[in-house]
Scaffold this active site. Structure first.
Site, mmCIF file in Angstrom:
data_model
loop_
_atom_site.group_PDB
_atom_site.id
_atom_site.type_symbol
_atom_site.label_atom_id
_atom_site.label_comp_id
_atom_site.label_asym_id
_atom_site.label_seq_id
_atom_site.Cartn_x
_atom_site.Cartn_y
_atom_site.Cartn_z
ATOM 1 N N ASP A 161 -18.096 11.207 5.129
ATOM 2 C CA ASP A 161 -19.523 11.178 5.943
ATOM 3 C C ASP A 161 -19.387 11.052 7.345
ATOM 4 O OD1 ASP A 161 -20.673 11.344 3.255
ATOM 5 O OD2 ASP A 161 -21.354 9.339 3.140
ATOM 6 N N GLU A 212 0.885 -1.303 -0.184
ATOM 7 C CA GLU A 212 0.040 0.242 -0.140
ATOM 8 C C GLU A 212 0.963 1.113 0.029
ATOM 9 O OE1 GLU A 212 -2.954 -0.118 -0.620
ATOM 10 O OE2 GLU A 212 -3.854 -2.375 0.087
ATOM 11 N N HIS A 229 -16.707 7.569 2.756
ATOM 12 C CA HIS A 229 -17.240 6.987 4.052
ATOM 13 C C HIS A 229 -16.585 7.641 5.147
ATOM 14 C CE1 HIS A 229 -18.474 3.902 1.382
ATOM 15 N NE2 HIS A 229 -17.384 3.366 0.937
ATOM 16 N N ASP A 258 -20.058 5.934 9.904
ATOM 17 C CA ASP A 258 -20.687 5.626 8.711
ATOM 18 C C ASP A 258 -20.570 3.940 8.676
ATOM 19 O OD1 ASP A 258 -21.926 6.561 6.443
ATOM 20 O OD2 ASP A 258 -20.091 5.777 5.308
ATOM 21 N N ASP A 260 -24.883 7.056 11.159
ATOM 22 C CA ASP A 260 -25.783 7.291 10.003
ATOM 23 C C ASP A 260 -27.177 7.193 10.353
ATOM 24 O OD1 ASP A 260 -27.037 7.606 7.603
ATOM 25 O OD2 ASP A 260 -25.590 5.735 6.764
#
Length: 415
Positions: A398, A135, A395, A264, A319
């Site tokens: 939010d 990564e 994600h 979320d 959420d």
């Protein structure tokens, strides 16, 4: 060992990686989509090479150490099992390392969040000649890579070679990796290649349908997560941010600061995202100091992870589209969780408020960094910017909006 174990690499990992497998130059760089086999191929390659070169040792790097156990360490253990050589390897979790028992060669695991441990490795057997940065996209600062690169140095005996391997998903074409390796003119020390799910013969029809739906429903994401192309990032939603090491306890000593936590929900295809921040209303700054970001989390697992990190009693905005999940978490013991207030234009109103603040992100929050560098305004079919963000890389974004609803006062009134 007196016995020689012969395996078919093509049967084990399939096609598409012959050049990657055989390259011996300094930099071996592979960007690839999901299901492109890049991580599993790399893991098998290193286990195989270490058993062939008794003087070699491997250093495995990710930006944050805590992510290594469930990623590279797990992949290398999978490779050992896949090759059927478990009896020759010893796996330890404290410290995190793998040892090839016949020779004492080791695979070391380090995170950039503890740079002294990266630069102070001394091997007991042979040479530290190989490095795998998984990564690698998470490393936003090229200078950090240079420090890692310099740690693989010194002479090695004939037949051995020094090499740095980078594997990653190519989310952003503006990343330094593109210019340094993929845009470089012919260089015998660089192999830079792209792979995708189309070279993975082991996918079944259900796996392939995931990409077919992505191609149909989200062509922009398909180009990157499906085909392994560079993500084209234009028109970021949040531009006033920086990556910076900071002590959250020192920030909280300031007046006019408050913590903010947002959740979320996700599960199969989308990750659950948990945002942990501090808001300094006087300085107009938001500090992002921790995160949870993982797919396949049940409500019980979410609760256990939040509890483990010590945030169970914090005020958390979640959420409101999942009231049952919120009720489950409340019943489990998360007594300060509340539904986020959603209404007309709540996304844009929240974004506009956050845009008035500078966002300071701790380097350990790698998923937040990935999202904020790819969260852009949507475009219509003519390429014109629309007054709404893309439904992707959102994600953590939010979760941040939900968290900041809980800051009282006119500044953070999203109603």
């Amino acid at each position: 060992m007196n016995n020689v174990k012969r395996i078919s690499i093509q049967k084990t990992i399939g096609k598409g990686y012959a050049d990657f497998w055989n390259f011996k130059g300094r930099y071996r760089v592979c960007k690839g989509s999901r299901a492109s086999k890049k991580s599993k191929t790399t893991a098998i390659n290193f286990i195989s090479k270490l058993m062939q070169h008794p003087n070699a040792n491997l250093l495995v790097i990710r930006k944050t150490f805590r992510t290594l156990k469930d990623s590279c360490f797990a992949e290398l253990n999978w490779a050992i099992t896949k090759l059927g050589v478990q009896q020759y390897w010893d796996a330890k979790e404290s410290p995190l390392e793998l040892t090839y028992k016949p020779t004492g060669q080791k695979i070391y695991f380090r995170g950039l969040d503890d740079p002294l441990k990266v630069t102070s490795i001394t091997v007991k057997v042979g040479y530290l000649c190989w490095m795998w940065i998984e990564e690698a996209y998470e490393i936003l600062n090229e200078a950090d890579f240079d420090i890692l690169d310099e740690s693989i140095r010194g002479e090695v005996p004939e037949g051995l070679y020094k090499q740095v391997t980078l594997t990653f998903n190519p989310w952003n074409e503006k990343h330094w990796i593109k210019k340094r390796f993929f845009d470089a003119k012919e260089d015998i020390d660089i192999l830079a290649k792209t792979t995708n799910y189309l070279c993975n013969e082991f996918l079944d029809d259900a796996d392939k349908r995931v990409f077919e739906r992505m191609k149909r429903d989200n062509p922009r994401r398909y180009q990157v997560a499906g085909l392994g192309d560079w993500g084209i990032v234009d028109g970021l939603v949040f531009e006033n941010w920086e990556e910076l090491v900071f002590d959250k306890n020192e920030i909280l000593k300031r007046s006019n600061t408050k913590t903010a936590f947002g959740l979320d929900f996700g599960y199969t295809n989308d990750p659950t995202a948990f945002f942990c921040g501090i808001v300094d209303q006087e300085a107009k700054e938001i500090y992002v100091f921790d995160e949870i970001y993982k797919e396949g989390m049940s409500n019980k697992i979410i609760f256990e992870e939040v509890e483990r990190k010590g945030y169970k009693k914090e005020k958390i905005r979640a959420d409101s589209a999942e009231p049952k999940s919120i009720d489950d978490l409340w019943n489990l013991g998360m007594k300060n969780i509340k539904r986020a207030r959603k209404g007309p234009d709540s996304i844009n109103n929240g974004i506009q408020t956050i845009q008035d603040y500078k966002i300071i992100i701790h380097p350990s929050c790698v998923n937040f960094l990935t999202e904020i560098t790819n969260y852009t305004w949507a475009q219509d079919k003519f390429g014109k910017k629309m007054n709404k963000p893309i439904d992707d890389f959102n994600h953590m974004m939010d979760a941040m909006r939900y968290a900041l609803e809980d800051i009282q006062g006119d500044v953070f009134s999203f109603d």
